[in-house]
Design a protein around this motif. Structure first.
Motif, PDB file in Angstrom:
ATOM      1  N   GLN A   1       0.836  -1.200   0.000  1.00  0.00           N
ATOM      2  CA  GLN A   1       0.000   0.000   0.000  1.00  0.00           C
ATOM      3  C   GLN A   1       0.873   1.253   0.000  1.00  0.00           C
ATOM      4  O   GLN A   1       0.583   2.230  -0.683  1.00  0.00           O
ATOM      5  CB  GLN A   1      -0.908  -0.029   1.227  1.00  0.00           C
ATOM      6  CG  GLN A   1      -1.897   1.103   1.319  1.00  0.00           C
ATOM      7  CD  GLN A   1      -2.774   0.965   2.550  1.00  0.00           C
ATOM      8  OE1 GLN A   1      -2.582   0.089   3.378  1.00  0.00           O
ATOM      9  NE2 GLN A   1      -3.745   1.840   2.669  1.00  0.00           N
TER      10      GLN A   1
ATOM     11  N   GLU B   1      -4.375  -2.462  -2.188  1.00  0.00           N
ATOM     12  CA  GLU B   1      -4.947  -1.225  -2.724  1.00  0.00           C
ATOM     13  C   GLU B   1      -4.184  -0.696  -3.944  1.00  0.00           C
ATOM     14  O   GLU B   1      -3.724   0.450  -3.956  1.00  0.00           O
ATOM     15  CB  GLU B   1      -5.027  -0.160  -1.638  1.00  0.00           C
ATOM     16  CG  GLU B   1      -5.956  -0.542  -0.491  1.00  0.00           C
ATOM     17  CD  GLU B   1      -6.292   0.631   0.407  1.00  0.00           C
ATOM     18  OE1 GLU B   1      -6.599   1.709  -0.136  1.00  0.00           O
ATOM     19  OE2 GLU B   1      -6.252   0.469   1.626  1.00  0.00           O
TER      20      GLU B   1
ATOM     21  N   LEU C   1      -5.307   0.278  -6.754  1.00  0.00           N
ATOM     22  CA  LEU C   1      -6.015   1.322  -7.492  1.00  0.00           C
ATOM     23  C   LEU C   1      -6.060   2.652  -6.747  1.00  0.00           C
ATOM     24  O   LEU C   1      -6.514   3.657  -7.308  1.00  0.00           O
ATOM     25  CB  LEU C   1      -7.448   0.877  -7.811  1.00  0.00           C
ATOM     26  CG  LEU C   1      -7.600  -0.481  -8.502  1.00  0.00           C
ATOM     27  CD1 LEU C   1      -9.056  -0.730  -8.863  1.00  0.00           C
ATOM     28  CD2 LEU C   1      -6.703  -0.581  -9.737  1.00  0.00           C
TER      29      LEU C   1
ATOM     30  N   LEU D   1      -6.589  -9.536  -3.527  1.00  0.00           N
ATOM     31  CA  LEU D   1      -6.605  -8.094  -3.744  1.00  0.00           C
ATOM     32  C   LEU D   1      -7.340  -7.388  -2.617  1.00  0.00           C
ATOM     33  O   LEU D   1      -8.492  -7.702  -2.319  1.00  0.00           O
ATOM     34  CB  LEU D   1      -7.322  -7.831  -5.073  1.00  0.00           C
ATOM     35  CG  LEU D   1      -7.763  -6.417  -5.429  1.00  0.00           C
ATOM     36  CD1 LEU D   1      -6.567  -5.602  -5.882  1.00  0.00           C
ATOM     37  CD2 LEU D   1      -8.826  -6.463  -6.532  1.00  0.00           C
TER      38      LEU D   1
ATOM     39  N   GLU E   1      -8.964  -3.840  -1.856  1.00  0.00           N
ATOM     40  CA  GLU E   1      -9.335  -2.676  -2.638  1.00  0.00           C
ATOM     41  C   GLU E   1     -10.594  -2.029  -2.087  1.00  0.00           C
ATOM     42  O   GLU E   1     -11.582  -2.702  -1.812  1.00  0.00           O
ATOM     43  CB  GLU E   1      -9.551  -3.077  -4.105  1.00  0.00           C
ATOM     44  CG  GLU E   1      -9.733  -1.914  -5.034  1.00  0.00           C
ATOM     45  CD  GLU E   1      -8.613  -0.889  -4.901  1.00  0.00           C
ATOM     46  OE1 GLU E   1      -8.934   0.265  -4.528  1.00  0.00           O
ATOM     47  OE2 GLU E   1      -7.433  -1.226  -5.136  1.00  0.00           O
TER      48      GLU E   1
ATOM     49  N   ASN F   1     -11.997   0.467  -3.851  1.00  0.00           N
ATOM     50  CA  ASN F   1     -12.755   0.822  -5.040  1.00  0.00           C
ATOM     51  C   ASN F   1     -13.676  -0.367  -5.349  1.00  0.00           C
ATOM     52  O   ASN F   1     -13.347  -1.257  -6.130  1.00  0.00           O
ATOM     53  CB  ASN F   1     -11.808   1.105  -6.211  1.00  0.00           C
ATOM     54  CG  ASN F   1     -12.524   1.606  -7.447  1.00  0.00           C
ATOM     55  OD1 ASN F   1     -13.686   1.286  -7.680  1.00  0.00           O
ATOM     56  ND2 ASN F   1     -11.820   2.390  -8.246  1.00  0.00           N
TER      57      ASN F   1
ATOM     58  N   ALA G   1     -13.553  -3.594  -7.916  1.00  0.00           N
ATOM     59  CA  ALA G   1     -13.359  -4.888  -7.255  1.00  0.00           C
ATOM     60  C   ALA G   1     -14.498  -5.851  -7.590  1.00  0.00           C
ATOM     61  O   ALA G   1     -14.267  -7.036  -7.873  1.00  0.00           O
ATOM     62  CB  ALA G   1     -13.249  -4.701  -5.750  1.00  0.00           C
TER      63      ALA G   1
END
Length: 260
Positions: free
Chosen positions: A92, A179, A181, A208, A210, A212, A216
């Motif tokens: 991250q 994270e 994105l 993952l 995430e 978003n 996702a």
């Protein structure tokens, strides 16, 4: 205990517990990730998601539990050893070698199999094979145009892509993305999410984290949800997003109303 008739998972987490002082960050969580899966690890801030990935990667040692990579117990394996065994991670917080170009940052990772010494590897980044592989990866994540730039001159979005490229250079069997994105605008996020989907389609198993959720939900087949260090849901994306416990802990009643 795994059913002997079932395929061996790419990644298996067994009864992991992590405590920092009086705070239980992970509370006896277990899950398995099948080969070729793309799993979203989601939940509210402070749920324990990043801590879980750091346990899997070897950056945090749990008080209890096991991590198995393709059936191999990772206890006693440090971060570099896990990477060489087939575990890759993009963090991250991005920390590139700031005295190297983006290309050389990835070339350094691409040369990991040549030596156990990072300083020897740094001296080897001019080798054509590593640099060619690094350029391909930079193109894959959409930043080949700034391959020769200094990381200190680049925005967060570029550095996040660099982090993914460095993780891929290790040729991982299982790739952990924390994270990836974050810091990208909608168009950039969609493009990188498409890249992650393509990587998964090529055979890379991906876990993952995430926030978003739109992206996702689009690319993940399965969601695993943590809240206060506990696993509260695990299953197909649509079913998890409709789960009352997940709505209460993470999505909020506004989500329920919006999806009716």
């Amino acid at each position: 205990m795994m059913d002997p008739k079932q395929p061996r998972p790419a990644l298996e987490v067994r009864d992991i517990a992590v405590q920092f002082g009086g705070i239980r960050a992970i509370d006896h969580v277990s899950f398995a990730v099948g080969k070729g899966d793309l799993v979203g690890l989601i939940g509210p801030n402070g749920a324990g998601k990043t801590t879980m990935l750091r346990v899997v990667s070897g950056q945090v040692r749990p008080q209890v539990g096991q991590v198995l990579l393709d059936g191999r117990d990772m206890r006693g394996f440090r971060v570099a050893q896990r990477a060489r065994t087939g575990l890759g991670m993009s963090n991250q917080i991005v920390r590139p070698f700031r005295h190297l170009t983006l290309l050389d940052n990835v070339a350094l990772a691409a040369g990991h199999d040549r030596t156990s010494s990072p300083w020897v590897a740094i001296g080897s980044v001019s080798r054509k094979r590593q640099r060619a592989a690094a350029m391909e990866l930079l193109a894959l994540v959409g930043i080949a145009s700034v391959a020769h730039a200094d990381p200190r001159s680049q925005p967060l979005g570029v550095l996040k892509r660099l982090e993914v490229a460095r993780a891929l250079a290790m040729k991982p069997v299982v790739l952990l993305l924390d994270e990836p994105l974050a810091g990208l605008n909608q168009a950039e996020a969609g493009k990188l999410a498409d890249t992650i989907l393509e990587l998964n389609a090529s055979g890379v198993t991906i876990v993952l984290i995430e926030h978003n959720l739109a992206e996702a939900q689009r690319i993940c087949r399965r969601f695993l949800v943590l809240d206060n260090g506990r696993k509260i849901a695990d299953g197909p994306v649509a079913a998890v997003m409709a789960d009352d416990a997940v709505i209460t802990a993470y999505l909020g009643e506004g989500w329920r109303n919006a999806t009716r």
